[in-house]
Design an enzyme around this catalytic site. Structure first.
Site, mmCIF file in Angstrom:
data_model
loop_
_atom_site.group_PDB
_atom_site.id
_atom_site.type_symbol
_atom_site.label_atom_id
_atom_site.label_comp_id
_atom_site.label_asym_id
_atom_site.label_seq_id
_atom_site.Cartn_x
_atom_site.Cartn_y
_atom_site.Cartn_z
ATOM 1 N N GLY A 61 0.844 -1.205 0.000
ATOM 2 C CA GLY A 61 0.000 0.000 0.000
ATOM 3 C C GLY A 61 0.872 1.245 0.000
ATOM 4 O O GLY A 61 1.913 1.268 0.655
ATOM 5 N N ARG A 68 0.249 -4.651 -4.817
ATOM 6 C CA ARG A 68 0.326 -5.810 -3.935
ATOM 7 C C ARG A 68 0.509 -7.017 -4.846
ATOM 8 O O ARG A 68 -0.027 -7.059 -5.948
ATOM 9 C CB ARG A 68 -0.948 -5.935 -3.111
ATOM 10 C CG ARG A 68 -1.199 -4.730 -2.180
ATOM 11 C CD ARG A 68 -2.065 -5.146 -1.021
ATOM 12 N NE ARG A 68 -2.554 -4.012 -0.244
ATOM 13 C CZ ARG A 68 -1.904 -3.476 0.791
ATOM 14 N NH1 ARG A 68 -0.718 -3.944 1.142
ATOM 15 N NH2 ARG A 68 -2.437 -2.479 1.472
ATOM 16 N N ASP A 113 5.353 -4.411 6.225
ATOM 17 C CA ASP A 113 5.799 -5.725 6.720
ATOM 18 C C ASP A 113 5.838 -6.782 5.620
ATOM 19 O O ASP A 113 6.788 -7.570 5.556
ATOM 20 C CB ASP A 113 4.968 -6.182 7.928
ATOM 21 C CG ASP A 113 3.475 -6.182 7.652
ATOM 22 O OD1 ASP A 113 3.044 -5.547 6.667
ATOM 23 O OD2 ASP A 113 2.728 -6.810 8.431
ATOM 24 N N THR A 123 4.858 2.689 6.350
ATOM 25 C CA THR A 123 3.448 2.365 6.521
ATOM 26 C C THR A 123 2.803 3.437 7.382
ATOM 27 O O THR A 123 3.397 3.885 8.371
ATOM 28 C CB THR A 123 3.186 0.990 7.188
ATOM 29 O OG1 THR A 123 1.811 0.932 7.601
ATOM 30 C CG2 THR A 123 4.048 0.731 8.392
ATOM 31 N N ASP A 168 0.494 2.818 9.212
ATOM 32 C CA ASP A 168 0.066 2.128 10.436
ATOM 33 C C ASP A 168 1.093 2.219 11.562
ATOM 34 O O ASP A 168 0.761 2.002 12.719
ATOM 35 C CB ASP A 168 -0.212 0.645 10.152
ATOM 36 C CG ASP A 168 -1.418 0.439 9.248
ATOM 37 O OD1 ASP A 168 -2.074 1.430 8.903
ATOM 38 O OD2 ASP A 168 -1.686 -0.725 8.889
ATOM 39 N N ASP A 196 3.522 0.240 12.355
ATOM 40 C CA ASP A 196 3.570 -1.005 13.128
ATOM 41 C C ASP A 196 4.762 -1.907 12.796
ATOM 42 O O ASP A 196 4.729 -3.102 13.090
ATOM 43 C CB ASP A 196 2.252 -1.781 12.927
ATOM 44 C CG ASP A 196 1.995 -2.136 11.464
ATOM 45 O OD1 ASP A 196 2.830 -1.798 10.604
ATOM 46 O OD2 ASP A 196 0.953 -2.756 11.193
ATOM 47 N N ARG A 213 -4.806 -1.992 10.932
ATOM 48 C CA ARG A 213 -5.324 -3.351 10.800
ATOM 49 C C ARG A 213 -5.175 -4.137 12.100
ATOM 50 O O ARG A 213 -6.134 -4.702 12.603
ATOM 51 C CB ARG A 213 -4.593 -4.076 9.678
ATOM 52 C CG ARG A 213 -4.630 -3.318 8.362
ATOM 53 C CD ARG A 213 -3.561 -3.809 7.425
ATOM 54 N NE ARG A 213 -3.817 -5.150 6.990
ATOM 55 C CZ ARG A 213 -4.641 -5.476 6.011
ATOM 56 N NH1 ARG A 213 -5.274 -4.540 5.360
ATOM 57 N NH2 ARG A 213 -4.814 -6.712 5.668
HETATM 58 O O1 F6P Z 1 -1.237 -1.374 5.777
HETATM 59 C C1 F6P Z 1 -1.528 -0.092 5.397
HETATM 60 C C2 F6P Z 1 -2.989 0.084 5.136
HETATM 61 O O2 F6P Z 1 -3.159 1.440 4.831
HETATM 62 C C3 F6P Z 1 -3.913 -0.371 6.247
HETATM 63 O O3 F6P Z 1 -4.037 0.541 7.282
HETATM 64 C C4 F6P Z 1 -5.196 -0.631 5.506
HETATM 65 O O4 F6P Z 1 -6.008 -1.566 6.144
HETATM 66 C C5 F6P Z 1 -4.693 -1.194 4.227
HETATM 67 O O5 F6P Z 1 -3.418 -0.663 3.999
HETATM 68 C C6 F6P Z 1 -5.608 -0.921 3.057
HETATM 69 O O6 F6P Z 1 -5.120 -1.597 1.950
HETATM 70 P P1 F6P Z 1 -5.677 -1.456 0.472
HETATM 71 O O7 F6P Z 1 -5.075 -0.205 -0.110
HETATM 72 O O8 F6P Z 1 -5.190 -2.671 -0.210
HETATM 73 O O9 F6P Z 1 -7.150 -1.333 0.569
#
Ligand code: F6P
Length: 341
Positions: free
Chosen positions: A10, A72, A103, A125, A127, A129, A171
């Protein structure tokens, strides 16, 4: 030296600042050549690269997203890439790969490194984390967006005497909800690390209204989960990339508040707004420092490591140290954020 750089997973604000920093340090500091790998590991597998010179990174420092694109990639394709890593690296003619990601990306970088690819990881990230680093860039920007949302929701909540439930990304960890909730003065913060009891949440909101307060704002992480034996709630299933799907807890909490308390409640899901747009100054600085140190690591031959903020310094830590681990909100930091509803 010829350095390949990719962004994977992401996106997050600050990726372009890393790319720019890598190019500046490599080209002006070492007279290296840099190639940008398109769309993360997909471009590595398919050999889609382009040269990155100083002119290519001009003006991107404050731009959100990633000029290299991101994607991804299914775990099976990553395994395929790992098996072919020597061939892929020699095909691209690179002496070092700088992989910028969260991660999943860094776990893949670790596998590549074990397979003999000279990799340096850069954690990103919103997040916040990634284990081992005190912070990841992108987080501060996301928190700013979340804080503004809480601020704005307070005024409309007050006008209508409502409960507003703002769902923030996060998440498995609640850093964004915690920090945006603290900075915005949310009346309650709900994070995955502390499974919640709906009855208790409603009691606290009710007590707040009983004290004459006219409104309530709750900051909720998307991965927040009810305590076992309390309310039934299931997050989404697993997607094709092996990630659990989230989304829905904010709506559910708002519905439960209406059902239990008879108060008007509205859910607000901030979603990808938190990931878009220009990075804050703090994120630009951290991203720039990470990029600089990633090039230094490549020249020092410190592969299989990632850049990490430790207090005020950037250090290189083995990728193996972050694989399979998450930096969660510790109980003492959670306690600091607890306010009386
Ligand atoms: O891991 C980063 C993040 O932004 C999370 O907080 C969120 O759940 C996820 O990516 C969303 O992913 P996508 O862009 O695949 O919907």
């Amino acid at each position: 030296m010829r350095i390949g750089v990719l962004t994977s997973g992401g996106d997050c604000p600050g990726l372009n600042a890393v790319i720019r920093s890598v190019v500046h340090r490599a080209v002006t500091g070492y007279r290296d050549s840099v190639v940008g790998i398109q769309d993360g590991y997909r471009g590595l597998l398919e050999g889609e690269v382009r040269p990155l010179g100083l002119a290519d990174v001009h003006g991107i420092l404050g731009r959100g997203g990633t000029v290299l694109g991101s994607a991804r990639v299914e775990p099976a394709r990553v395994r395929e890439a790992v098996e072919r890593s020597a061939e892929l690296a020699s095909g691209l003619g690179i002496d070092a790969l700088i992989a910028i990601g969260g991660d999943g990306t860094l776990t893949a970088a670790h596998l590549f490194s074990q397979a003999g690819l000279p990799v340096v990881g850069v954690p990103k990230t919103i997040d916040n984390d990634v284990e081992g680093t005190d912070a990841t860039f992108g987080h501060d920007t996301a928190v700013s967006v979340g804080t503004e949302a809480v601020d704005r929701l307070k005024t409309t909540a007050e006008s209508h005497q409502r409960v507003m439930v703002v769902e923030l990304m996060g998440r498995h960890t609640g850093w964004i909800a915690l920090h945006a909730g603290m900075a915005g003065g949310a009346h309650g913060i709900v994070i995955p690390e502390r499974p919640f009891d709906m009855e208790e949440v409603c009691r606290l909101i009710d007590a707040r209204f009983a004290r004459g307060k006219k409104f309530t704002v709750l900051a909720v992480a998307e991965g927040a989960t009810p305590a076992p034996g309390t309310m039934e709630f299931r997050h989404g299933g697993i997607d094709v990339y092996g990630h659990q799907r989230f989304g829905g807890i904010g709506h559910r909490l708002a519905a439960e508040v209406e059902r239990w308390l008879g108060k008007e409640a509205r859910p607000v899901v901030l979603g990808h707004v938190q990931r878009g747009g220009a990075p804050t100054a703090l994120d630009r600085v951290l991203a720039t420092r990470f990029g600089w140190h990633a090039v230094e690591a490549a020249h020092a031959g410190v592969f299989g490591h990632f850049t990490a903020l430790r207090r005020t310094r950037i250090e290189l830590l083995p990728l193996a140290e972050m694989v399979g681990r998450l930096r969660t909100v510790p109980p003492d930091q959670w306690a600091e954020a607890r306010v009386v509803l």
